[in-house]
Design a protein around this motif. Structure first.
Motif, PDB file in Angstrom:
ATOM      1  N   GLU A   1       0.821  -1.204   0.000  1.00 59.28           N
ATOM      2  CA  GLU A   1       0.000   0.000   0.000  1.00 59.28           C
ATOM      3  C   GLU A   1       0.859   1.259   0.000  1.00 59.28           C
ATOM      4  O   GLU A   1       0.534   2.247  -0.656  1.00 59.28           O
ATOM      5  N   SER A   2       1.960   1.223   0.734  1.00 59.87           N
ATOM      6  CA  SER A   2       2.872   2.367   0.754  1.00 59.87           C
ATOM      7  C   SER A   2       3.463   2.622  -0.627  1.00 59.87           C
ATOM      8  O   SER A   2       3.528   3.758  -1.095  1.00 59.87           O
ATOM      9  N   ALA A   3       3.878   1.565  -1.298  1.00 59.26           N
ATOM     10  CA  ALA A   3       4.424   1.708  -2.657  1.00 59.26           C
ATOM     11  C   ALA A   3       3.352   2.168  -3.639  1.00 59.26           C
ATOM     12  O   ALA A   3       3.620   2.988  -4.526  1.00 59.26           O
ATOM     13  N   LEU A   4       2.134   1.690  -3.468  1.00 62.89           N
ATOM     14  CA  LEU A   4       1.034   2.080  -4.343  1.00 62.89           C
ATOM     15  C   LEU A   4       0.724   3.563  -4.183  1.00 62.89           C
ATOM     16  O   LEU A   4       0.570   4.290  -5.175  1.00 62.89           O
ATOM     17  N   ILE A   5       0.653   4.046  -2.950  1.00 58.68           N
ATOM     18  CA  ILE A   5       0.374   5.454  -2.702  1.00 58.68           C
ATOM     19  C   ILE A   5       1.505   6.322  -3.231  1.00 58.68           C
ATOM     20  O   ILE A   5       1.267   7.375  -3.832  1.00 58.68           O
ATOM     21  N   THR A   6       2.750   5.889  -3.036  1.00 58.98           N
ATOM     22  CA  THR A   6       3.892   6.640  -3.544  1.00 58.98           C
ATOM     23  C   THR A   6       3.830   6.754  -5.065  1.00 58.98           C
ATOM     24  O   THR A   6       4.078   7.832  -5.628  1.00 58.98           O
ATOM     25  N   GLU A   7       3.482   5.673  -5.738  1.00 60.77           N
ATOM     26  CA  GLU A   7       3.382   5.692  -7.198  1.00 60.77           C
ATOM     27  C   GLU A   7       2.244   6.595  -7.658  1.00 60.77           C
ATOM     28  O   GLU A   7       2.389   7.354  -8.621  1.00 60.77           O
ATOM     29  N   ARG A   8       1.112   6.538  -6.971  1.00 60.40           N
ATOM     30  CA  ARG A   8      -0.022   7.380  -7.359  1.00 60.40           C
ATOM     31  C   ARG A   8       0.286   8.859  -7.120  1.00 60.40           C
ATOM     32  O   ARG A   8      -0.152   9.709  -7.886  1.00 60.40           O
ATOM     33  N   ARG A   9       1.005   9.171  -6.048  1.00 60.14           N
ATOM     34  CA  ARG A   9       1.410  10.560  -5.821  1.00 60.14           C
ATOM     35  C   ARG A   9       2.346  11.034  -6.920  1.00 60.14           C
ATOM     36  O   ARG A   9       2.274  12.179  -7.355  1.00 60.14           O
ATOM     37  N   ALA A  10       3.237  10.158  -7.368  1.00 60.16           N
ATOM     38  CA  ALA A  10       4.157  10.512  -8.452  1.00 60.16           C
ATOM     39  C   ALA A  10       3.393  10.778  -9.749  1.00 60.16           C
ATOM     40  O   ALA A  10       3.798  11.602 -10.558  1.00 60.16           O
ATOM     41  N   GLN A  11       2.277  10.089  -9.936  1.00 60.37           N
ATOM     42  CA  GLN A  11       1.449  10.301 -11.126  1.00 60.37           C
ATOM     43  C   GLN A  11       0.583  11.545 -11.001  1.00 60.37           C
ATOM     44  O   GLN A  11      -0.020  11.989 -11.963  1.00 60.37           O
ATOM     45  N   GLY A  12       0.475  12.105  -9.787  1.00 59.79           N
ATOM     46  CA  GLY A  12      -0.314  13.312  -9.579  1.00 59.79           C
ATOM     47  C   GLY A  12      -1.768  13.059  -9.255  1.00 59.79           C
ATOM     48  O   GLY A  12      -2.596  13.944  -9.407  1.00 59.79           O
ATOM     49  N   ARG A  13      -2.097  11.875  -8.808  1.00 60.08           N
ATOM     50  CA  ARG A  13      -3.502  11.579  -8.493  1.00 60.08           C
ATOM     51  C   ARG A  13      -3.965  12.243  -7.208  1.00 60.08           C
ATOM     52  O   ARG A  13      -5.128  12.587  -7.073  1.00 60.08           O
ATOM     53  N   TYR A  14      -3.064  12.400  -6.247  1.00 62.40           N
ATOM     54  CA  TYR A  14      -3.421  13.029  -4.975  1.00 62.40           C
ATOM     55  C   TYR A  14      -2.893  14.454  -4.981  1.00 62.40           C
ATOM     56  O   TYR A  14      -1.836  14.752  -4.475  1.00 62.40           O
ATOM     57  N   THR A  15      -3.647  15.359  -5.572  1.00 61.10           N
ATOM     58  CA  THR A  15      -3.194  16.741  -5.659  1.00 61.10           C
ATOM     59  C   THR A  15      -3.729  17.533  -4.476  1.00 61.10           C
ATOM     60  O   THR A  15      -4.789  17.226  -3.933  1.00 61.10           O
ATOM     61  N   GLN A  16      -3.002  18.559  -4.114  1.00 64.81           N
ATOM     62  CA  GLN A  16      -3.408  19.416  -3.014  1.00 64.81           C
ATOM     63  C   GLN A  16      -4.275  20.582  -3.483  1.00 64.81           C
ATOM     64  O   GLN A  16      -4.762  21.351  -2.680  1.00 64.81           O
ATOM     65  N   GLY A  17      -4.443  20.740  -4.779  1.00 61.77           N
ATOM     66  CA  GLY A  17      -5.240  21.830  -5.331  1.00 61.77           C
ATOM     67  C   GLY A  17      -6.718  21.661  -5.026  1.00 61.77           C
ATOM     68  O   GLY A  17      -7.193  20.611  -4.604  1.00 61.77           O
ATOM     69  N   ARG A  18      -7.456  22.745  -5.219  1.00 60.63           N
ATOM     70  CA  ARG A  18      -8.894  22.739  -4.934  1.00 60.63           C
ATOM     71  C   ARG A  18      -9.621  21.893  -5.973  1.00 60.63           C
ATOM     72  O   ARG A  18      -9.383  22.005  -7.160  1.00 60.63           O
ATOM     73  N   ASN A  19     -10.517  21.085  -5.487  1.00 58.63           N
ATOM     74  CA  ASN A  19     -11.310  20.238  -6.356  1.00 58.63           C
ATOM     75  C   ASN A  19     -12.620  20.961  -6.668  1.00 58.63           C
ATOM     76  O   ASN A  19     -13.481  21.101  -5.823  1.00 58.63           O
ATOM     77  N   TYR A  20     -12.757  21.435  -7.910  1.00 53.23           N
ATOM     78  CA  TYR A  20     -13.920  22.233  -8.277  1.00 53.23           C
ATOM     79  C   TYR A  20     -15.183  21.398  -8.413  1.00 53.23           C
ATOM     80  O   TYR A  20     -16.282  21.920  -8.260  1.00 53.23           O
ATOM     81  N   TRP A  21     -15.044  20.115  -8.682  1.00 56.49           N
ATOM     82  CA  TRP A  21     -16.238  19.278  -8.793  1.00 56.49           C
ATOM     83  C   TRP A  21     -16.929  19.136  -7.443  1.00 56.49           C
ATOM     84  O   TRP A  21     -18.162  19.169  -7.363  1.00 56.49           O
ATOM     85  N   SER A  22     -16.159  18.995  -6.386  1.00 60.45           N
ATOM     86  CA  SER A  22     -16.785  18.877  -5.069  1.00 60.45           C
ATOM     87  C   SER A  22     -17.447  20.188  -4.664  1.00 60.45           C
ATOM     88  O   SER A  22     -18.509  20.191  -4.031  1.00 60.45           O
ATOM     89  N   LEU A  23     -16.852  21.312  -5.040  1.00 55.75           N
ATOM     90  CA  LEU A  23     -17.451  22.612  -4.751  1.00 55.75           C
ATOM     91  C   LEU A  23     -18.761  22.781  -5.528  1.00 55.75           C
ATOM     92  O   LEU A  23     -19.764  23.250  -4.977  1.00 55.75           O
ATOM     93  N   ALA A  24     -18.771  22.381  -6.786  1.00 50.76           N
ATOM     94  CA  ALA A  24     -19.985  22.470  -7.598  1.00 50.76           C
ATOM     95  C   ALA A  24     -21.076  21.542  -7.066  1.00 50.76           C
ATOM     96  O   ALA A  24     -22.254  21.902  -7.033  1.00 50.76           O
ATOM     97  N   LEU A  25     -20.674  20.363  -6.623  1.00 51.09           N
ATOM     98  CA  LEU A  25     -21.638  19.428  -6.056  1.00 51.09           C
ATOM     99  C   LEU A  25     -22.245  19.980  -4.772  1.00 51.09           C
ATOM    100  O   LEU A  25     -23.454  19.882  -4.550  1.00 51.09           O
ATOM    101  N   PHE A  26     -21.415  20.585  -3.936  1.00 52.03           N
ATOM    102  CA  PHE A  26     -21.910  21.183  -2.695  1.00 52.03           C
ATOM    103  C   PHE A  26     -22.885  22.324  -2.993  1.00 52.03           C
ATOM    104  O   PHE A  26     -23.946  22.428  -2.382  1.00 52.03           O
ATOM    105  N   ALA A  27     -22.544  23.177  -3.947  1.00 54.76           N
ATOM    106  CA  ALA A  27     -23.424  24.293  -4.309  1.00 54.76           C
ATOM    107  C   ALA A  27     -24.746  23.775  -4.861  1.00 54.76           C
ATOM    108  O   ALA A  27     -25.823  24.306  -4.529  1.00 54.76           O
ATOM    109  N   GLY A  28     -24.704  22.741  -5.689  1.00 52.69           N
ATOM    110  CA  GLY A  28     -25.935  22.171  -6.229  1.00 52.69           C
ATOM    111  C   GLY A  28     -26.830  21.587  -5.146  1.00 52.69           C
ATOM    112  O   GLY A  28     -28.051  21.788  -5.157  1.00 52.69           O
TER     113      GLY A  28
END
Length: 78
Positions: free
Chosen positions: A38-65
């Motif tokens: 699991e540690s290696a899997l998470i490290t690989e996914r972070r390297a691919q950019g799947r876990y970004t720290q940026g704002r997720n606009y889809w969740s904001l749009a879902l909340f507003a809806g």
């Protein structure tokens, strides 16, 4: 089978040993524990950019809806 007879016996033996090593490697697990996997899997996914720290606009749009739907329901029932 004919190609093996034409080869040097030493070359044929080395080829068979390489094939056997490759076949054994396919069954082995690279990780000794699930935590290590699991540690290696998470490290690989972070390297691919799947876990970004940026704002997720889809969740904001879902909340507003959802907020608008709740407000509309309250206005209809009031």
């Amino acid at each position: 089978m004919e190609s093996i007879r034409r080869q040097n016996p030493q070359t044929a033996l080395m080829s068979l040993e390489a094939a056997a090593t490759s076949a054994r490697g396919g069954f082995a697990c690279l990780f000794s524990t699930a935590d290590e996997y699991e540690s290696a899997l998470i490290t690989e996914r972070r390297a691919q950019g799947r876990y970004t720290q940026g704002r997720n606009y889809w969740s904001l749009a879902l909340f507003a809806g959802c907020a608008l739907m709740v407000a509309g329901t309250v206005l209809l029932l009031a």
